[in-house]
Scaffold this active site. Structure first.
Site, mmCIF file in Angstrom:
data_model
loop_
_atom_site.group_PDB
_atom_site.id
_atom_site.type_symbol
_atom_site.label_atom_id
_atom_site.label_comp_id
_atom_site.label_asym_id
_atom_site.label_seq_id
_atom_site.Cartn_x
_atom_site.Cartn_y
_atom_site.Cartn_z
ATOM 1 N N CYS A 166 44.333 34.596 43.178
ATOM 2 C CA CYS A 166 45.780 34.375 43.188
ATOM 3 C C CYS A 166 46.372 34.701 41.823
ATOM 4 O O CYS A 166 46.769 33.801 41.084
ATOM 5 C CB CYS A 166 46.087 32.933 43.543
ATOM 6 S SG CYS A 166 45.609 32.486 45.201
ATOM 7 N N VAL A 167 46.392 35.962 41.450
ATOM 8 C CA VAL A 167 46.939 36.327 40.144
ATOM 9 C C VAL A 167 48.173 37.211 40.301
ATOM 10 O O VAL A 167 48.397 37.758 41.342
ATOM 11 C CB VAL A 167 45.906 37.049 39.258
ATOM 12 C CG1 VAL A 167 44.794 36.098 38.891
ATOM 13 C CG2 VAL A 167 45.358 38.286 39.931
#
Lengths: 533, 105
Positions: free
Chosen positions: B104-105
């Site tokens: 989740c970047v």
């Protein structure tokens, strides 16, 4: 709108059976209200169209078109065998009951459609009705598993196209469950979408790469879906401590593996990589409030993500156990989940169905802890430091799933001047998904990112713009969308960039703890630096 | 898997245009990848970023945090976006021959 999505077409139609026409979409509020000025909606390449099974304007699961009749048959047989397994208690004891309720009942009233942001923002395209996907699954169930009368339950031909299109269609839903909330008889279309994803992953080995191969598999292998090993994450957090100390003027040190601490805090590791001011702010606040807390460097325990929540119960259980075992090893009193919605769903709600005995360690949302910090008054806040317009995005897993609505508002009330805060309409348990839910925010292959912004993300962007309509829409007047969830933050960042809304309208975003530290007395001002990321 | 041609070398790339064998990366590959990102010429500043990403990746096996990148190079994030319009992850990492960032970047 172009559509040939009768149930017959779903099984027999050639290529894409549905296309969205931008002119069918409702214009956004100003200054993005000119449909002709909307960003380019990239179309699928000819190569992708020939290679993968097609449903609509995009492809996300990327199922290769079968090359032989055997491959076609295998898709059908595996799908049916996986479906049958989900209908047995030993294979699906976590979700069997709601699955059966949703499979066997639907009054076809279409109340769910009006609740769905994807259906609405598509220009009410029939393919995206929440009930359309469910109805196909239901017809397969009655015809091929219960072998009932098609005259009563409707007909469907189950072939490789039906299977591959249904799997793709299960990834046109954010799993936000707004439709389930509104259904008068309790049918959960999102649950059915996820059950289809489970058949694909658990029985057929089909799942988007971002969720499986470089998601849950990577997390269980190296410790985090970001690829961070324990060594790297410690090095990164040390950097965050130094950086936060420098920026705030307050010495920050993050405790690691502290046995007997009250709280094991688990962040989404994406925060550490992409939004380090979030874990930095947590450390500063927890220390200042005198909490006894720690992070864990055990495999997977420094990354709260659990992508199994979106597509696979087995991967889900493996990851949840890692989190709980780490907490047990450290003998903490409870696990606290950072600003990550699906991690809340995983460890607090679904894990409740799998853990027993001494692994059943109490789990709590960070929203409650932050609210308590504010209530107890151990930290002094100066609201005037947050003198800019703020709106709050509600992550579905916090509000609709868990009912956590008031704590984050109580925090906001303590750190943002009353006249600066405005709610979105609707909000709280009636909120809309950010558009990135169910893993969409981390999926971007082919043209999926374009589709994600033009359909699922459009409603949230609309809400954000509406919330700020009383403000001058330019970069000279920065505005803050507070989104206490990594996945939502990623989606909101991407949609702001897609529409260039920071440069055009001054719309910025971030978490909740950043707003708190920004208002903390005794801290160097401007913790929020308004630098685009 | 799609392919990417640099001089006599053919490299496999994923659907987002990231090369699949980070070891096959060299200056010529970087220049060619930069063109796919709309960067026609790699200046000294571009190289400063690319070399930092490359060195970090070789040491730790993943991309650095964005803020680390900014601190180490002395570039503000805005500058990073000026150099690589699709940003540090999708633009600069691609040119430096790193795999696409995950999670989740």
């Amino acid at each position: 709108m172009s559509c040939s999505c009768s149930f017959g077409d779903f099984s027999e139609g050639e290529g894409s059976i549905a296309q969205i026409k931008p002119e069918d979409q409702k214009p956004l509020p100003p200054p993005f209200d000119d449909l002709d000025e909307e960003p380019f909606f990239e179309q699928l390449s000819e190569e992708a169209r020939n290679k993968y099974a097609l449903l609509d304007d995009t492809i996300v699961v990327k199922i290769p078109v079968p090359a032989t009749e055997e491959e076609e048959e295998r898709l059908v047989n595996q799908f049916l065998s996986g479906f049958r397994k989900l209908l047995t208690a030993e294979n699906n004891w976590t979700f069997l009951e709601p699955l059966m309720i949703s499979l066997e009942h639907c009054a076809k009233c279409q109340t769910c459609s009006d609740a769905c942001h994807i259906f609405e923002e598509s220009g009410r395209h029939p393919l995206y009705r929440p009930s359309y996907r469910s109805e196909i699954l239901r017809r397969i169930y009655f015809k091929y598993i219960k072998t009932g009368s098609t005259w009563v339950h409707g007909d469907i031909d189950l072939n490789w196209k039906t299977v591959t299109r249904l799997i793709e269609l299960s990834y046109r839903c954010n799993l936000c469950r707004r439709c389930a909330q509104t259904c008068p008889i309790g049918v959960d279309n999102a649950l059915l979408a996820r059950e289809i994803r489970k058949i694909a992953s658990q029985e057929m080995g089909i799942a988007p790469k971002e969720l499986h191969e470089v998601g849950s598999v990577l997390q269980l292998k190296v410790g985090s879906s970001t690829g961070m090993t324990a060594l790297v994450v410690k090095d990164n957090v040390e950097f965050i401590d130094e950086d936060t100390t420098e920026r705030t003027g307050i010495e920050v040190e993050t405790p690691w593996d502290k046995e007997g601490a009250d709280i094991l805090l688990i962040h989404n590791a994406g925060e550490i990589m992409a939004w380090p001011e979030n874990p930095g702010a947590f450390a500063l606040l927890f220390n200042a409030a005198g909490l006894s807390w720690t992070l864990s460097s055990d495999l997977a325990a420094y990354d709260g993500i659990n992508y199994g929540v979106w597509y696979d119960d087995i991967q889900f259980a493996r990851t949840a156990l890692k989190h709980l075992e780490a907490a047990k090893r450290l003998k903490v009193k409870k696990i606290v989940v950072g600003e990550c919605g699906h991690a809340h769903k995983a460890i607090t709600v679904i894990a409740d169905k799998i853990v027993t005995g001494d692994l059943n360690i109490p789990r709590e949302s960070s929203m409650n802890i932050l609210r308590d910090i504010v209530r107890e008054g151990r930290i002094k806040f100066d609201k005037s430091r947050n003198d800019f317009p703020v709106t709050l995005h509600d992550p579905c897993n916090l509000v609709r799933l868990m009912g956590i609505v008031a704590p984050q508002r109580e925090v906001i009330k303590a750190v943002v001047p009353e006249e600066r805060f405005r709610e979105m309409a609707p909000h709280g348990v009636d909120n809309y998904c950010c558009g990135g839910g169910s893993g969409f925010a981390i999926m971007s292959g082919l043209n999926f990112e374009h589709w994600r912004h033009r359909l699922p993300g459009r409603r949230k962007f609309r809400q954000i713009l509406e919330a700020f309509q009383d403000e001058p829409m330019d970069i000279e007047h920065p505005k803050y969308v507070c989104a206490p969830c990594s996945n939502c933050k990623g989606q909101i960042r991407d949609i702001i960039r897609y529409y260039d809304a920071w440069e055009t309208a001054g719309i910025y975003y971030g978490g909740l703890v950043e707003l708190m530290v920004n208002a903390m007395e005794g801290v160097e001002p401007n913790y929020i630096d308004w630098e685009w990321r | 898997m799609p392919e990417f041609q640099v001089g006599d070398i053919t490299l496999e790339i994923d659907e987002d245009g990231f090369i699949q064998e980070p070891d096959a990366w060299d200056e010529a590959v970087a220049k060619a990848l930069a063109k796919t990102e709309g960067v026609d010429e790699l200046t000294e500043e571009h190289w400063k970023l690319v070399n930092y990403l490359r060195d970090y990746y070789l040491e730790f096996g993943i991309a650095p945090m964005i803020r680390k990148l900014c601190k180490a190079t002395g570039f503000k994030l805005k500058k990073v976006y000026e150099l690589f319009p699709s940003g540090p992850a999708k633009g600069a990492c691609k040119v430096a021959g790193l795999p696409k960032p995950t999670g989740c970047v």
